[in-house]
Scaffold this active site. Structure first.
Site, short mmCIF file in Angstrom:
data_model
loop_
_atom_site.label_atom_id
_atom_site.label_comp_id
_atom_site.label_asym_id
_atom_site.label_seq_id
_atom_site.Cartn_x
_atom_site.Cartn_y
_atom_site.Cartn_z
N ASP A 3 0.85 -1.21 0.00
CA ASP A 3 0.00 0.00 0.00
C ASP A 3 0.88 1.25 0.00
O ASP A 3 0.99 1.97 1.00
CB ASP A 3 -0.92 -0.04 1.22
CG ASP A 3 -1.90 1.13 1.25
OD1 ASP A 3 -2.09 1.79 0.19
OD2 ASP A 3 -2.46 1.41 2.33
N SER A 7 -3.43 4.36 1.48
CA SER A 7 -4.86 4.66 1.44
C SER A 7 -5.69 3.63 2.19
O SER A 7 -6.90 3.80 2.36
CB SER A 7 -5.33 4.71 -0.02
OG SER A 7 -5.18 3.42 -0.63
N HIS A 123 -15.11 -52.62 -0.14
CA HIS A 123 -15.68 -53.55 0.84
C HIS A 123 -16.93 -52.92 1.45
O HIS A 123 -16.93 -51.74 1.81
CB HIS A 123 -14.64 -53.82 1.94
CG HIS A 123 -15.15 -54.63 3.09
ND1 HIS A 123 -15.61 -55.92 2.95
CD2 HIS A 123 -15.26 -54.33 4.42
CE1 HIS A 123 -15.97 -56.39 4.13
NE2 HIS A 123 -15.79 -55.44 5.04
N ASN A 124 -18.02 -53.72 1.56
CA ASN A 124 -19.27 -53.21 2.14
C ASN A 124 -19.58 -51.81 1.61
O ASN A 124 -19.74 -50.85 2.37
CB ASN A 124 -19.18 -53.18 3.67
CG ASN A 124 -19.20 -54.57 4.28
OD1 ASN A 124 -19.43 -55.57 3.58
ND2 ASN A 124 -18.96 -54.66 5.57
N GLU A 153 -19.36 -54.28 -3.44
CA GLU A 153 -19.94 -55.38 -2.68
C GLU A 153 -21.37 -55.06 -2.27
O GLU A 153 -21.68 -53.93 -1.88
CB GLU A 153 -19.10 -55.67 -1.43
CG GLU A 153 -19.58 -56.91 -0.68
CD GLU A 153 -18.70 -57.24 0.51
OE1 GLU A 153 -18.78 -58.38 0.98
OE2 GLU A 153 -17.96 -56.35 0.97
N ASP A 155 -24.40 -56.81 0.18
CA ASP A 155 -24.88 -57.83 1.11
C ASP A 155 -26.40 -57.85 1.09
O ASP A 155 -27.03 -56.88 1.51
CB ASP A 155 -24.38 -57.53 2.54
CG ASP A 155 -22.88 -57.72 2.68
OD1 ASP A 155 -22.26 -58.18 1.70
OD2 ASP A 155 -22.33 -57.40 3.74
N HIS A 168 -25.55 -54.45 6.56
CA HIS A 168 -24.58 -55.35 7.20
C HIS A 168 -25.35 -56.22 8.19
O HIS A 168 -25.72 -55.76 9.27
CB HIS A 168 -23.50 -54.52 7.90
CG HIS A 168 -22.24 -55.30 8.15
ND1 HIS A 168 -21.31 -54.93 9.07
CD2 HIS A 168 -21.75 -56.44 7.57
CE1 HIS A 168 -20.31 -55.79 9.07
NE2 HIS A 168 -20.55 -56.72 8.16
N GLU A 202 -23.03 -60.92 -1.61
CA GLU A 202 -23.12 -61.84 -0.48
C GLU A 202 -24.61 -62.11 -0.28
O GLU A 202 -25.35 -61.27 0.24
CB GLU A 202 -22.50 -61.21 0.77
CG GLU A 202 -22.40 -62.18 1.94
CD GLU A 202 -21.64 -61.59 3.12
OE1 GLU A 202 -22.21 -61.54 4.23
OE2 GLU A 202 -20.49 -61.16 2.92
N SER A 281 -12.02 -66.10 -1.67
CA SER A 281 -11.96 -64.91 -0.83
C SER A 281 -11.19 -65.22 0.45
O SER A 281 -11.31 -66.30 1.02
CB SER A 281 -13.37 -64.41 -0.48
OG SER A 281 -14.02 -63.89 -1.62
N ILE A 410 0.40 -21.49 13.92
CA ILE A 410 1.27 -21.55 12.75
C ILE A 410 1.89 -22.94 12.73
O ILE A 410 2.36 -23.44 13.76
CB ILE A 410 2.38 -20.48 12.82
CG1 ILE A 410 1.77 -19.08 12.90
CG2 ILE A 410 3.29 -20.57 11.60
CD1 ILE A 410 2.79 -17.98 13.07
#
Length: 517
Positions: A3, A7, A123-124, A153, A155, A168, A202, A281, A410
């Site tokens: 500046d 101003s 998974h799931n 997957e 279920d 699940h 599943e 699996s 910081i």
């Protein structure tokens, strides 16, 4: 300071001055001045930089000309030179990235059997939170598919009013309709990747509701569902990810036509009796046991057939194991909880960031060939064993975010470099921490790693806020395959915005000449 008119506001040139002060890069300026006349890089100067610092080969003269034309903002400068602003734009671009642009798109052979690829797997997938009380949602499928996941997957259990549900089982997780899951898969399966999606079901449903499942699959997916053997021929091996002339999806039917789930007995039994279309699996603990006791046999098994590995049932918080140890055995379908951020998903995202993010990554040749016995515990026994030395100089960081909510906080940043690979390659090293400077910390610290199986190695960069009295706070990370890293100076590790110098060369073995790789 900017500046000048005092101003209280920044006008015109004052704002330009403020911007230049804010983005001043002493580290980049140092290199720029080394190769330039102080004002600009001539094309010849830039060629020297590309050759000596970026370690580039090929037509460097043409590449330097293209860089000037692309990144130099000044019309006058674009004639035959690059100013500092252009140099800074180039280093911050995709061409200046640590990730080799040539490996961004699909560059691998996509015509090999499915068992020859690592496959991004969830998974799931329906769960948004933990495994006991978490919410189930089709959003889980949408998010996974949009991240390039190619195996999800489901279920399935009997639901009210004759409609199968997904949740699940035997827990307090919420329930969603099977037909909504199928709709989500149908809508999002090929938004990111054109390659097949495997739907791992599943099934706990009664015969009556299984019929409803079949109806939804056929009605919702229609001709995108693969129902018969490809080409009508008797198959002798698994198909490849490539069906370029057919508009067919493989959501569930890969599991029916090509991926029949079977109980795993032993590697010897599998070698004698198993069919190519059978998939076994393993829980992570079982897979880890097989890897520890018969690693070479596990790799050989996975050169012929698909294996799926999933998290232990004890991971009720939806945490993840590190998938690298399962990839070391050649396991293709390593299913993770996509909803849980952390090292496991970082490494997974890193592997599948290559090859167009299509969800399929071709395994190294020594994991695909039946006559090779690769043992991840003893990589030095490979016929083509060539370790490499990775040298990384962490130079600087820019505008790292505060991680503490306190207003006057910081960061005291440090950078840790991790190598994930076969057991001999697992390593971590870190820089010193820089006190109270997250804006433009500078390290110039050099780290060295010897990597015995570079084809499987992943490199993870982690930035943390150092704390003397407690655990360091996580700031950011970036992970990518070693094979996708570019050599040279000032390679931007994108998400955490720091620059470093990278050199990779063969480790001298048995009198061989040391050479650049």
């Amino acid at each position: 300071m900017a500046d000048k008119s005092q101003s209280g506001t920044l006008e015109n040139d004052e704002f330009v001055l403020f911007y230049k002060m804010l983005t001043q890069r002493e580290d980049v300026l140092k290199v720029f001045q080394e190769y330039s006349d102080g004002q600009k890089l001539s094309q010849s100067n830039l060629e020297d930089f590309l050759r000596e610092e970026q370690l580039e080969g090929g037509d460097i003269q043409l590449h330097a000309k293209q860089l000037i034309e692309c990144y130099e903002p000044s019309d006058k400068g674009r004639m035959n030179a690059m100013t500092f602003d252009g140099f800074l734009m180039y280093l911050g671009s995709a061409e200046g990235s640590i990730f080799n642009p040539q490996r961004r798109g699909i560059f691998q052979d996509m015509t090999q059997p499915l068992c020859h690829y690592f496959i991004s797997s969830s998974h799931n997938t329906y769960l948004m939170e933990d495994q006991l009380r978490g919410q189930s949602s089709v959003e889980g499928y949408i998010r996974a598919l949009n991240r390039g996941c190619r195996c999800v997957e489901v279920d399935c259990w009997d639901g009210a009013n004759g409609e199968p549900i997904v949740y699940h089982g035997h827990t307090f997780t919420s329930k969603i309709l099977f037909k909504d899951v199928v709709s989500a898969v149908g809508n999002y399966a090929f938004k990111v990747s054109q390659y097949p999606v495997i739907l791992s079901i599943e099934n706990h449903c009664s015969v009556e509701q299984q019929r409803v499942m079949a109806h939804h699959l056929n009605h919702i997916l229609g001709d995108r569902l693969l129902k018969t053997i490809l080409d009508g021929k008797t198959p002798i091996r698994l198909p490849s990810p490539e069906k370029s002339k057919q508009r067919l999806s493989k959501e569930l039917s890969d599991c029916v036509v090509y991926c029949k789930s079977v109980h795993f007995t032993s590697f010897k039994h599998s070698r004698i009796h198993s069919k190519f279309y059978e998939v076994a699996s393993f829980t992570e603990s079982k897979a880890r046991k097989h890897l520890r006791e018969a690693g070479a046999e596990f790799v050989h098994h996975n050169s012929r057939q698909l294996s799926r590995v999933y998290p232990s049932g004890f991971r009720t918080d939806s945490s993840n194991f590190n998938p690298q140890e399962m990839w070391n055995a050649g396991c293709q379908i390593v299913a993770l909880n996509f909803q849980t951020a952390g090292e496991g998903m970082d490494v997974n995202d890193g592997l599948f960031s290559q090859n167009g993010c299509c969800g399929y990554v071709l395994k190294p040749s020594f994991m695909r060939e039946a006559d090779i016995r690769f043992d991840p515990e003893m990589p030095q026994k490979r016929d083509d064993y060539h370790p490499v030395v990775l040298t990384i100089q962490v130079i600087s960081g820019q505008q790292l975010p505060k991680v503490n909510i306190k207003e006057d906080s910081i960061v005291d940043p440090l950078v840790r470099v991790e190598v994930h690979g076969v057991p001999m390659d697992q390593a971590k090293q870190e820089t010193r921490y820089i006190e109270n400077n997250g804006f433009n910390p500078m390290w110039y610290d050099t780290l060295h790693f010897t990597i015995h199986t570079p084809e499987l190695a992943m490199v993870r960069f982690v930035v943390e806020d150092y704390d003397k009295t407690s655990k360091n706070d996580f700031v950011g990370q970036y992970t990518l395959p070693l094979s996708c890293m570019q050599q040279g100076t000032f390679k931007n590790a994108e998400r955490i915005s720091f620059f470093f110098k990278l050199c990779l060369h063969s480790n001298q073995q048995d009198g061989e000449e040391d050479r650049t790789s």
